[in-house]
Structure formats: C-alpha cells, structure tokens
Enzyme design. Sequence first.
Site, PDB file in Angstrom:
ATOM      1  N   MET A   1       0.307  73.671  26.182  1.00  0.00           N
ATOM      2  CA  MET A   1       0.748  72.172  26.098  1.00  0.00           C
ATOM      3  C   MET A   1       1.468  72.216  26.681  1.00  0.00           C
ATOM      4  SD  MET A   1      -1.126  70.378  23.069  1.00  0.00           S
ATOM      5  CE  MET A   1      -1.853  69.430  23.652  1.00  0.00           C
ATOM      6  N   GLY A   2       1.926  71.293  27.193  1.00  0.00           N
ATOM      7  CA  GLY A   2       3.172  70.611  28.224  1.00  0.00           C
ATOM      8  C   GLY A   2       3.009  69.950  29.363  1.00  0.00           C
TER       9      GLY A   2
ATOM     10  N   GLY B   1       2.942  58.396  20.250  1.00  0.00           N
ATOM     11  CA  GLY B   1       3.929  59.567  21.313  1.00  0.00           C
ATOM     12  C   GLY B   1       5.168  57.848  21.646  1.00  0.00           C
TER      13      GLY B   1
ATOM     14  N   ARG C   1      -3.169  72.172  18.633  1.00  0.00           N
ATOM     15  CA  ARG C   1      -2.560  70.997  18.078  1.00  0.00           C
ATOM     16  C   ARG C   1      -3.263  69.904  16.819  1.00  0.00           C
ATOM     17  NH1 ARG C   1      -4.371  66.354  22.095  1.00  0.00           N
ATOM     18  NH2 ARG C   1      -6.509  66.180  21.782  1.00  0.00           N
TER      19      ARG C   1
ATOM     20  N   ASP D   1       4.773  68.333  22.541  1.00  0.00           N
ATOM     21  CA  ASP D   1       4.886  68.288  23.897  1.00  0.00           C
ATOM     22  C   ASP D   1       7.147  68.598  23.456  1.00  0.00           C
ATOM     23  OD1 ASP D   1       2.687  68.797  24.927  1.00  0.00           O
ATOM     24  OD2 ASP D   1       3.301  67.565  26.594  1.00  0.00           O
TER      25      ASP D   1
ATOM     26  N   THR E   1       5.106  63.970  19.463  1.00  0.00           N
ATOM     27  CA  THR E   1       4.688  63.603  20.576  1.00  0.00           C
ATOM     28  C   THR E   1       4.608  65.535  20.155  1.00  0.00           C
ATOM     29  OG1 THR E   1       4.940  64.550  22.656  1.00  0.00           O
ATOM     30  CG2 THR E   1       6.695  64.255  21.594  1.00  0.00           C
TER      31      THR E   1
ATOM     32  N   TYR F   1      -6.256  73.216  21.769  1.00  0.00           N
ATOM     33  CA  TYR F   1      -6.564  72.140  20.970  1.00  0.00           C
ATOM     34  C   TYR F   1      -7.033  73.319  19.212  1.00  0.00           C
ATOM     35  CZ  TYR F   1      -7.765  69.534  25.086  1.00  0.00           C
ATOM     36  OH  TYR F   1      -7.944  68.470  25.891  1.00  0.00           O
TER      37      TYR F   1
ATOM     38  N   GLY G   1      -5.168  53.844  23.850  1.00  0.00           N
ATOM     39  CA  GLY G   1      -5.202  52.658  24.297  1.00  0.00           C
ATOM     40  C   GLY G   1      -5.885  51.737  23.280  1.00  0.00           C
TER      41      GLY G   1
END
Length: 582
Positions: free
Chosen positions: A345-346, A271, A462, A302, A300, A459, A247
């Site tokens: 993740m995904g 992303g 990544r 993902d 990203t 975590y 944000g």
Amino acid sequence: MCSFRCCMCNYFPSYEFELSFSISELCMGSLSYPSSFTQKICAESKQSQKTSNHIFDLRSSLSSVKAIPRNIGELRSSDKGVMAPEGKSEPKLVFGEAGYVLEDVPHFVDYIPSLPTYPNPLQDNPAYSVVKQYFVNEGDTVAQKIVVHKSSPRGTHFRRAGPRQRVYFESDEVHACIVTCGGLCPGLNTVIREIVCGLSHMYGVTKILGIEGGYKGFYARNTIPLTPKSVNDVHKRGGTILGTSRGGHNTSKIVDSIQDRGINQVYIIGGDGTQKGASVIFEEIRRRGLKVAVVGIPKTIDNDIAVIDKSFGFDTAVEEAQRAINAAHVEAESIENGIGVVKLMGRYSGFIAMHATLASRDVDCCLIPESPFYLEGKGGLFDFVEKRLKENGHMVLVVAEGAGQENIAESMRSMDLEDASGNKLLLDVGLWLSQKIKDHFSSKKKKMTINLKYIDPTYMIRAVPSNASDNVYCTLLAHSAIHGAMAGYTGFTVGPVNGRHAYIPFYRVTETQNKVVISDRMWARLLSSTNQPSFLCQNDLDGGAEKDLTASESEYLEGENCNGHYVQSASDDGVKSIQGEN
C-alpha cells in the site's frame, strides 16, 4: 460601553492605550484590533525582547482573546439564541517572544459565553492517586520542529494534550458518539475500545453511542450503545466493529442528527478526507452555537498525515508486509532466475514500502510514488533486474501501489477516476510491472527464462489486528482525545508531535500530505541497503519538488531526517517544512 487599559500593555509596555468595546463583544470574542496596530505590535515584539517569559494562554488575557483575525464574518443568532460567527473560523495564532507562534485550537468559550466549569474527576480517581502531577500545565505547548540552529526562531507550537484541572462537562451530562470512516486500518477497534473505556473509567461517562457505517450512519443507519463490557475484546479483531464507508457526508443532516440525539462529544476516526469532513461539521456546530466537542483521531495506513510523527496502524502494516516479502524471497531463491514482486500500500506516499524494505534486508529493489523510474535502456529497471539475476540468481522487488502510475496510464491510455472519497483510482502497478518484466525477458532479443511470482497482500495487511506497539499508541491517542473534549477544546485532531501528544487544528492535517524525500538520508539508507540505482537523471532532480527550496529550507534538508519525509502542500508543489529526526 466599557473602557480600560488593555492587558496587552503588560507584554508590550511601550504601547499604552485604551480600548472601547461592548461587553457582548468581549464575551463573544468578536473584538478585533486594527490591522495597523497588530502589525506594529508584531514588529515591536521582534525588536524588543523585554516581554515576560510567560507563555500566552488564549483565555488568560485580552491579547489572547483574538489572534490577529483576517475575516471573522457576520454575527447571527443560532438555534439556541447564542451569537456565533458565521462561516469558517479563522486560525487562532498567538505570538510570543523570539519568534514563538502558538497555533491553538478552538474552545467553547470562543463562541459560547459564561459556561460553568467543574473539577476534573481524575483528582479523585484511584488510578491516578500515585501520579505526582495529575494535570498538564495550561500553558504547555509542543514545538513542531526540534532540530533548529541557535539563531533560529522558536517557531510553531501546538497546545499540549492531557487532562486539565477544570472540565466543561459533568460526567452524567456527557453523551458521546464514535464514528469510523474511510478505509480499514489496524487499530481502529483499539481506538474505539479505549475511547469507550477511557470515558467510562476516567470520567464516569455512561452514555456512549457507536455510529454505524461512517458519516452516512448519522442519518441513514442505526446506532449501537457502547460499554466497556461490549468492547472488551474488540482490539483482538481487525477492521471496525462500527462498520465504515466512503463519502456520505451531508453536513446539515449530520449536525441535525447530533443535535436531535443530544450528543455533545463527537469522536471521528479517519484519514485526511474524514478530517476535512470533521472540520466542516465543527464549523456548522459552531455556527449554531452548540456545546458539542468535535474531535478527530487521524487514521491512515500510508502514514501520510501531516504534522504528526506517525499514524496508528503503520507499525502493524510494516510488520505484516514482512510476511509477503519473506514469501517472495523464498519463492525467488528456490528456482532459477526467480523474481518475487510484492505490491504494498502507498497511494501517494511510499512509507510502507520504504520501511518494509529497510526492515527486511531481502529486497533488491524498492519503487515508490515519489521516485520516478524508467524501464528500458541503460540504467533502467530492466537493466538492473538482469544484472541482479546474473549476480545472485534471484531477486525481490517491492513496489508501492502509487508508483509508476504515469507510465501505466500512458501505456494503457487510461482516464483518471476517483472513489467516493475523492481518491484517485489507481491501476494495478504490480500486475502491469510483472507483465512488462515477463515480456521483456521472453522477447526474441533476450530469450532469458525467468520465473516470476507476484504477491499482493494489500487487504491482508490492513485487515489484521494491531500489534503491541500500535495498541499502546492507540490508547494514548484515545485518552488524549478524551481529555481535550472534556476540557472544552473542539475542532481539533490529536497526535504525537516530536514524541509529545498535542492538539492540532484540523486545517494543519488536511492541507498537506507527508511524502518521502528522495534527497533525504532515509532514502539514501534504502538505496545503500538494496544497492539499487535511484533511476533518476539530473533532470529529474532539477525538475522535482526540491528545486524550489529556499535557503532556510535547504538547511533542514542537510540535517538528519530519520523519518525521511516532508510536508507538501496540496495547492503548492514547493516543500513547506521538513520533519526532523526523532
């Protein structure tokens, strides 16, 4: 007013006509052709193939000054007195013979007239002295699809990335900045390092700023100077040295900060949400008529960004996921009726889970968001778990974080929540599934003792540094971004398309998401590897996204899609295009 024979006649000789327009209209690119004329031209181009084989360049002829516009908007004066289109810019589409379409990216000359150009300093760079061809050909483009039939049109192309003979910045004029937004991903620091080193070593740029804390850092945080020396070892660390956030996007404040600081190259790493923000920043910069290049580097973990072959950090994520899967396998096989559950993740796409499963060969079952599953009853997940435990005495189950969310929400009566980036906050499918399995086998009906271990390496995966493959990839991404900005391109993101790096309009990577195709051969390979059921009934297949495929799209589904993904529109559930095998 000026009147002359349009050079489009060179490509469409059956149309000889004169256009009248003002010089300012030509310079500003506000000249547009009547819709009836453009439709006639397109129809003629399909019927007659007597046109030149020359690939159209957007700045080489009037035909490329403006590609069939829809609604260019009003013209208004910007802060610097340069006339610029108000509102969102339209796609730059260039049509050629045999169904060729170039989706080009914006350029400074589209809205700032009479900009000087300079020789590219790479031609005097000792590192490039052994290169036979310094620069890419201006007309080079990259095809989005490479698997076609002999009767297929040439299809959509993107402008090829790489250095150009002429640049629109002098080295001492450049004032660049770099910002990272969104979640962490392996390779962020490598991209930062290579942008800094590339600008410095290839183009002699000395003024480079790092924006701390994501988008809000433009107006709410400090900046740090970046030099090749200060970023020399950052690629060995995970995370991002600039910090990040979700944000905080305030377009007016961000562009005001860019303008006040005298920044003229903005490199934005993030992303699809971040790239949408970058697109809005570009539109505001264009409206103000500023000579500022806005470049996106898609990120990203993902691997769900559309158009590009693969996102950086994905290889590292798959490699790191192997550690968790190996640990789950060791735990499971070391005890009676051992079950290892690994959550990867995904959020919306199951690429990490799918590729990690295929790479491991120790996984008995893989669950992803694209493939619904059910627990109870014949052929359900519980039935399969029991069968595998009786066969092998243990099993490993991999589940992507976005899988089974409908089942969890229904059982827990949860409400949809979103994070600061607009991403849906997911419930922990790993914990939920582990508890469901425990409850099922400990029930009076089953009374079967199991030993379940749940591993969540989210975590850890990544936050690690990128591996060798991703480090090389990040270097190419950074260099391609730099070459594009120096050549005057703006409002684009960069990435490999069928193995060749290209400049892609922002809207192409933000309007869609890549998904695993569960009717594709790649998913079939996984089912074959794990020997698991698909957990799908015919109604699931009939009611899925594949049901609306047109005949032409179905042809691609029948082909070899090694990447195993399709592009799904955010506003349309239908399949838009199929990515072929590399």
